[in-house]
Every structure is written in C-alpha cells, then in structure tokens.
Design a protein around this motif. Sequence first.
Motif, PDB file in Angstrom:
ATOM      1  N   VAL A 120     -55.479  43.641 -22.442  1.00 14.61           N
ATOM      2  CA  VAL A 120     -56.200  43.930 -21.204  1.00 14.61           C
ATOM      3  C   VAL A 120     -55.201  44.322 -20.126  1.00 14.61           C
ATOM      4  N   ASN A 121     -55.697  44.812 -18.982  1.00 10.14           N
ATOM      5  CA  ASN A 121     -54.791  45.194 -17.909  1.00 10.14           C
ATOM      6  C   ASN A 121     -54.213  43.945 -17.235  1.00 10.14           C
ATOM      7  N   ARG A 122     -53.262  44.161 -16.370  1.00  9.38           N
ATOM      8  CA  ARG A 122     -52.517  43.033 -15.800  1.00  9.38           C
ATOM      9  C   ARG A 122     -53.375  42.178 -14.874  1.00  9.38           C
ATOM     10  N   LYS A 123     -54.367  42.789 -14.247  1.00  5.83           N
ATOM     11  CA  LYS A 123     -55.254  41.997 -13.400  1.00  5.83           C
ATOM     12  C   LYS A 123     -56.038  40.993 -14.234  1.00  5.83           C
ATOM     13  N   ALA A 124     -56.496  41.438 -15.393  1.00  2.00           N
ATOM     14  CA  ALA A 124     -57.235  40.533 -16.274  1.00  2.00           C
ATOM     15  C   ALA A 124     -56.323  39.445 -16.837  1.00  2.00           C
ATOM     16  N   LYS A 125     -55.059  39.811 -17.105  1.00  2.00           N
ATOM     17  CA  LYS A 125     -54.090  38.816 -17.579  1.00  2.00           C
ATOM     18  C   LYS A 125     -53.880  37.717 -16.537  1.00  2.00           C
ATOM     19  N   ARG A 126     -54.017  38.080 -15.270  1.00  2.00           N
ATOM     20  CA  ARG A 126     -53.829  37.086 -14.208  1.00  2.00           C
ATOM     21  C   ARG A 126     -54.915  36.004 -14.259  1.00  2.00           C
ATOM     22  N   VAL A 127     -56.119  36.377 -14.714  1.00  2.00           N
ATOM     23  CA  VAL A 127     -57.191  35.388 -14.844  1.00  2.00           C
ATOM     24  C   VAL A 127     -56.774  34.305 -15.831  1.00  2.00           C
ATOM     25  N   ALA A 128     -56.254  34.737 -17.000  1.00  2.00           N
ATOM     26  CA  ALA A 128     -55.787  33.785 -18.009  1.00  2.00           C
ATOM     27  C   ALA A 128     -54.607  32.977 -17.474  1.00  2.00           C
ATOM     28  N   THR A 129     -53.722  33.634 -16.714  1.00  2.00           N
ATOM     29  CA  THR A 129     -52.565  32.935 -16.144  1.00  2.00           C
ATOM     30  C   THR A 129     -53.006  31.846 -15.186  1.00  2.00           C
ATOM     31  N   ILE A 130     -53.966  32.161 -14.331  1.00  2.00           N
ATOM     32  CA  ILE A 130     -54.483  31.175 -13.377  1.00  2.00           C
ATOM     33  C   ILE A 130     -55.164  30.026 -14.113  1.00  2.00           C
ATOM     34  N   HIS A 131     -55.908  30.365 -15.165  1.00  2.00           N
ATOM     35  CA  HIS A 131     -56.587  29.338 -15.964  1.00  2.00           C
ATOM     36  C   HIS A 131     -55.566  28.355 -16.541  1.00  2.00           C
ATOM     37  N   VAL A 132     -54.480  28.878 -17.096  1.00  2.00           N
ATOM     38  CA  VAL A 132     -53.432  28.028 -17.667  1.00  2.00           C
ATOM     39  C   VAL A 132     -52.745  27.225 -16.561  1.00  2.00           C
ATOM     40  N   ALA A 133     -52.461  27.889 -15.420  1.00  2.00           N
ATOM     41  CA  ALA A 133     -51.757  27.216 -14.324  1.00  2.00           C
ATOM     42  C   ALA A 133     -52.550  26.030 -13.801  1.00  2.00           C
ATOM     43  N   ILE A 134     -53.863  26.194 -13.659  1.00  2.00           N
ATOM     44  CA  ILE A 134     -54.703  25.097 -13.162  1.00  2.00           C
ATOM     45  C   ILE A 134     -54.606  23.891 -14.092  1.00  2.00           C
ATOM     46  N   LYS A 182     -55.566  30.541  -3.081  1.00  2.00           N
ATOM     47  CA  LYS A 182     -54.745  31.694  -2.677  1.00  2.00           C
ATOM     48  C   LYS A 182     -53.347  31.582  -3.252  1.00  2.00           C
ATOM     49  N   GLN A 183     -52.811  30.355  -3.264  1.00  2.00           N
ATOM     50  CA  GLN A 183     -51.472  30.142  -3.813  1.00  2.00           C
ATOM     51  C   GLN A 183     -51.452  30.398  -5.323  1.00  2.00           C
ATOM     52  N   LEU A 184     -52.535  30.005  -6.001  1.00  2.00           N
ATOM     53  CA  LEU A 184     -52.629  30.265  -7.441  1.00  2.00           C
ATOM     54  C   LEU A 184     -52.689  31.765  -7.714  1.00  2.00           C
ATOM     55  N   GLU A 185     -53.404  32.491  -6.864  1.00  2.00           N
ATOM     56  CA  GLU A 185     -53.476  33.951  -7.036  1.00  2.00           C
ATOM     57  C   GLU A 185     -52.119  34.591  -6.778  1.00  2.00           C
ATOM     58  N   LYS A 186     -51.415  34.115  -5.766  1.00  2.00           N
ATOM     59  CA  LYS A 186     -50.079  34.644  -5.473  1.00  2.00           C
ATOM     60  C   LYS A 186     -49.119  34.362  -6.624  1.00  2.00           C
ATOM     61  N   LEU A 187     -49.246  33.172  -7.219  1.00  2.00           N
ATOM     62  CA  LEU A 187     -48.396  32.827  -8.363  1.00  2.00           C
ATOM     63  C   LEU A 187     -48.645  33.794  -9.518  1.00  2.00           C
ATOM     64  N   ALA A 188     -49.929  34.083  -9.789  1.00  2.00           N
ATOM     65  CA  ALA A 188     -50.268  35.012 -10.872  1.00  2.00           C
ATOM     66  C   ALA A 188     -49.770  36.419 -10.559  1.00  2.00           C
ATOM     67  N   ASN A 189     -49.869  36.840  -9.290  1.00  2.00           N
ATOM     68  CA  ASN A 189     -49.382  38.166  -8.882  1.00  2.00           C
ATOM     69  C   ASN A 189     -47.867  38.254  -9.034  1.00  2.00           C
ATOM     70  N   TRP A 190     -47.199  37.136  -8.749  1.00  2.00           N
ATOM     71  CA  TRP A 190     -45.738  37.115  -8.859  1.00  2.00           C
ATOM     72  C   TRP A 190     -45.300  37.167 -10.323  1.00  2.00           C
ATOM     73  N   LEU A 191     -46.010  36.435 -11.163  1.00  2.00           N
ATOM     74  CA  LEU A 191     -45.673  36.426 -12.590  1.00  2.00           C
ATOM     75  C   LEU A 191     -46.040  37.739 -13.273  1.00  2.00           C
ATOM     76  N   LEU A 192     -47.112  38.376 -12.795  1.00  2.00           N
ATOM     77  CA  LEU A 192     -47.587  39.636 -13.387  1.00  2.00           C
ATOM     78  C   LEU A 192     -47.794  40.680 -12.297  1.00  2.00           C
ATOM     79  N   PRO A 193     -46.722  41.279 -11.807  1.00  2.00           N
ATOM     80  CA  PRO A 193     -46.868  42.291 -10.739  1.00  2.00           C
ATOM     81  C   PRO A 193     -47.561  43.540 -11.238  1.00  2.00           C
ATOM     82  N   ASP A 194     -48.106  44.312 -10.300  1.00  2.00           N
ATOM     83  CA  ASP A 194     -48.808  45.554 -10.652  1.00  2.00           C
ATOM     84  C   ASP A 194     -47.841  46.572 -11.240  1.00  2.00           C
TER      85      ASP A 194
END
Length: 603
Positions: free
Chosen positions: A245-259, A312-324
């Motif tokens: 999937v694209n990187r935005k979708a990967k961020r969903v899984a990243t946030i899920h794992v981070a939580i 918001k911090q979780l989203e920033k973490l995912a953006n940092w780990l998976l930049p556009d």
Amino acid sequence: MDIFNIFQLLGGLAFFLYGMTVLSGNLQKMAGGKLEKMLQLVTDNKFLGLIFGIVITVAIQSSSAMTVMLVGFVNSGIMKVGQTISVIMGSDIGTTLTSWILSLSGVSSDNPFIKLLNPKYFSPIVALIGILMFMVSKKEKRKNIGAMLLGFSILMTGMNMMSSAMSPLSDMPEFTEILTAFTNPILGVLVGTALTAVVQSSAATVGILQALSLTGQITYGMAIPIVMGENIGTCMTAILSAFGVNRKAKRVATIHVAIKVIGTIIGLAVYYVIDLALNLSFLQSATSPISIAIIHTVFNICLVAVTFPFQKQLEKLANWLLPDKKDDQELFLDERLLVTPSVAMAECSRAMMRMTELTEKSLDIAIDLFYRYDAEDMLFITQNEERIDAYEDHIGNYLMKINMADMGLSDADTLKSSKVLHGINEFERLADHALKLAQSAEEMHEKDIKFSVQASDEIENILNAMTEIYNTAIECFREDNIVKAKKCQPLQAVIDVLVYEYKENHVDRIQKQQCSTEQGFIFNDMLTSINRISDHCMNIAASVLRNENRDRPGVQGYMHDIKEKTREEYIDQYNEYYARYVEHSTAGRRTENAGDVEIISAQ
C-alpha cells in the motif's frame, strides 16, 4: 493429559477460529454498506471516531477486520490518516466484548436458569435455531442470521472443547512447573505476543487463556502480562495488511502498532512499580474467565485513556518514520477491502460514480468543441477516454473478486454488483463515442469546414436532445431513479427520428450542391455517434429498470409495453419530445415511420 487431549485441543482451536470467522463474516454481510457509510461520517471529531470504532467493532466482532478496512480506506484516499487514530482506539475497546461472551463458559450454578447461561448448554439450541433458519428461510437476511448463529455456536463449541482438553492439566505437576516461568511479566508479554501473532486473533488468545483459567492454575500475575502481549500480537494483521500500500496507509498500521507497544510499555512499568511498592498479594490468586475478561477490558480502556490525548503526536511519529515520497500514488479499490465484501462493493459503487463523472465531462466538452475548439480540451478527452478504459478494466476485475469472496454478498449488494457490471461497459462506450464526436469537431477545425445554416441548426437541435438524454440517463443511474429512466426510451426514439430525417435532409442538400461530400461525411459521422450515444443511454436506463423491478413479475411485460409503444405514459412523453425537437426543428417534418422506432441494442 495424552495425545488425544492434544488432538481435542487443536480441534477446539480450529472450531473456535472457524466459528469466529463465520460469525464475523456474516455480521459484516448483514451490515452491508452501513459500515462504509458510518466511517465516512468520521471527520476530525476524535470522540465521534472513538464511538464509531467501538460500535463497528462490536457489530462485526473483529478488530482485525476493522484495521484492514482503515488501511484500505486510507490507501484509497477515502479517509485521512489522522481520522483513523480515534477509530483504532475505539476498536481496542470494542474488541473486549468477545472476552465477555467467552467468559460465559465459566458460569456454573445449580439454578437451571443461570446454568443455561453456560454456552455448553445453550449453544446446541443456538445451533439448532441457526441451521433451521439457514435451511428453511428463503430471504437472504434470515439466512445470514442463521449462519451467524451457527458461527457463534461453533465458536463456543470450540471454546468448550479447549476447556475440556485442558482440564487434565490441573492434576499435572509438570504443567504447574512450566507455569512458574510465566510469573516473569516480560516472558508473559512475549508469549501473548507470539501466540496472537501466529493465530492472528486476539480473541483466540483470550479464549485459550480463559480455557486455561478453568484449570485453576492461571494466576493474575500470569494473565495480566499475557493480555498485554496479546494486544501487541494482534498488530500482526495490521502489519500484513500494510504490504503493497502507499505510505499514508502504512502510517495507519504504524500508528496501530505504536499505540499497542507504547501502551504495553507503560502498563508493564506501572505493573512493576505498583507490585514492588505494594507487593500485591492478589497476583498469586487464581483467575477465572470473568476475571480475564475484566483484565482485558480494563487494560484496553486504560490504554485508550493514556494515548487518546496524544493523537497528533502519534500522527507526527508515523509521518517521521514514513515520510512522503514524490512517487507515492494513491490507489482506488484496494483489495484489502475484500475482507469485508459489503464495504468493497460500496467502494466499487463509489468508483463507478467517479467513472460517470468522467464520462459526463467528456460528453460536455465534446459538445463545446463544436462551438469553440480548444486543443487542450481535445487532449483531455483523448486522455480521459484512456482513463475511463482503465476504470472499466479495474472495476470489472474487482467485481469478479468481490463475487468470488468467501462470505458472498447480501441481496442489496448483489443488485449493486449487477448494476455496476452493466454500467461500466455502457459508460466506457459513451466515452468512446464522445471521443469520436470530438474527432469530428477536430477535423472540422483542421480543415476549416463549415456547415450550412440549416445543417448547423440541425446539429444544434440534435446535440440538445443528446445532452438531455445523457444527462437523464446518468442521473437515473446515480439516483436509481425510475421516473427519469422511463424518459430515456421515448427520447431515444425521437433522436432516431431526428437522425433519419437529418440524414435525408443532408442528402438533399448534397444533391442541390448546398453542401459538399466532405461535409456530408463529417455530418453523417456525427449523427452516427449521437445515435450510438442515445442507444447506450437507453441501455443504462434499462439496467436501472431491471434492477429496480427485478422481483416484480411484470418487468418483462413493462419492457415489452414500452417497446411496442402501447403505454399511455410512453406516448405522452414521446409526443412531448417530438414536439420539442422534431416539430420545432427548422427541418422538422413528420415521417410515416416516425413512431415505429424500436429499442436498439448498442453495438
């Protein structure tokens, strides 16, 4: 405990997982497109997202399916990453209902009414009701309810089989010695994580733990870390769904794992500190299925309470780990949505609506080119026709996969599938003829060809009729509007009259040398394209009428009536369109066969 107990344990796990799959699949099937519509209501309101996450997960009894849907929605561009975070958290709370249902296996009493709460006694009754509904009912909804009850009964039977297989463990000293290793919280977390990652079901891990608790050998000190680990292990589904999937979708899984990871780390730290400070004696006490359900619920609620303010911090973490990345493109109709066929069908319908918009735009621009030629507009129509071809292929292939899905479709979704399957071909053909119209306009521009005043008036009149029929057909398709669908047949018949008359008129003009042969070729090409467009519009309207009246015995009679022009409604509409486009046309004259045009199947 012997080899036969192990067979029974594995068989019980198989029954459990299969029952959960059947139960969850049929719950999703009954929900239909409502799941997709509910998720679309999720905006940036965090509390609304949390509530929806709880409700939907309770409704489908699968947090894994919920996560896969969210990954697919973000990959398809339907939702933003930030909108999914609160839904994920709500899903963590919603999934705890399963542990409460499974805890019923620990109910015991001499009271027959309380005893009946134990699945061991009521699941056979549920199975009987389910199989009767499934076999006898003719309505799809009742069959789904029957299958759901069967799934629940199979699930609970598997739970009972696991409990029975594990009961001899309570008398085995070796088992007690093995369990002493689980007093180490970190080991408990690792075991919970590994087991859930393997079976890809947090409910299965909780169920196994609850079955083990019936032996009286599982203490609170063992159960709490395993439940924490189970929350991490359930992320495996999200991780697997993020491949391709694209990187935005990967961020969903990243946030899920981070939580889950952050929540477990905090939970373990609090667990250690409180245990060291207070030396909690109850941790050595034996648990029960209900106790484990309480642990599971409390931990998940605390996890959400701790992480909810930091979305918001979780989203920033995912953006940092998976930049556009510049080459990261969004896809539509993600195959991950096939895990929930009703949602996949809803997204297929959405893609179909985008296809209608593109086709409508091509037709509008093609008409404008006759009045104001523009090379960029011509390029757009050419590229748009290729894009619409891609839509036809993509949607058609996706529909095949939906119909092949194990859980199938509801009656309503089956009708949607039929409508889309008919529609993609018709709209693709409309785009083809829009391109042919545009090419006629391009040829006139390049060769500086002008029609006579009479021919220009005729083209303007028939283009107006064509605009009305394709607007009516597209609207009736989008809205499932029978009233508008019925208007297409008489208007198509009138367009056939216009095409016949205008071709005759142009032959007369060529014979009188009022128009050249070259003009005649372009004029006839345009009329042919317009005629084909009206035919496909009628086919679109007919598909709406078929779907809307599928269960009514008079459908074929109705289609025969409008074809033979015997219905009063048809005659009135035909006369209205005839007066508007034929009698008011500068060259309009009634021909002997004006009313004898039949339904044409577009080629």
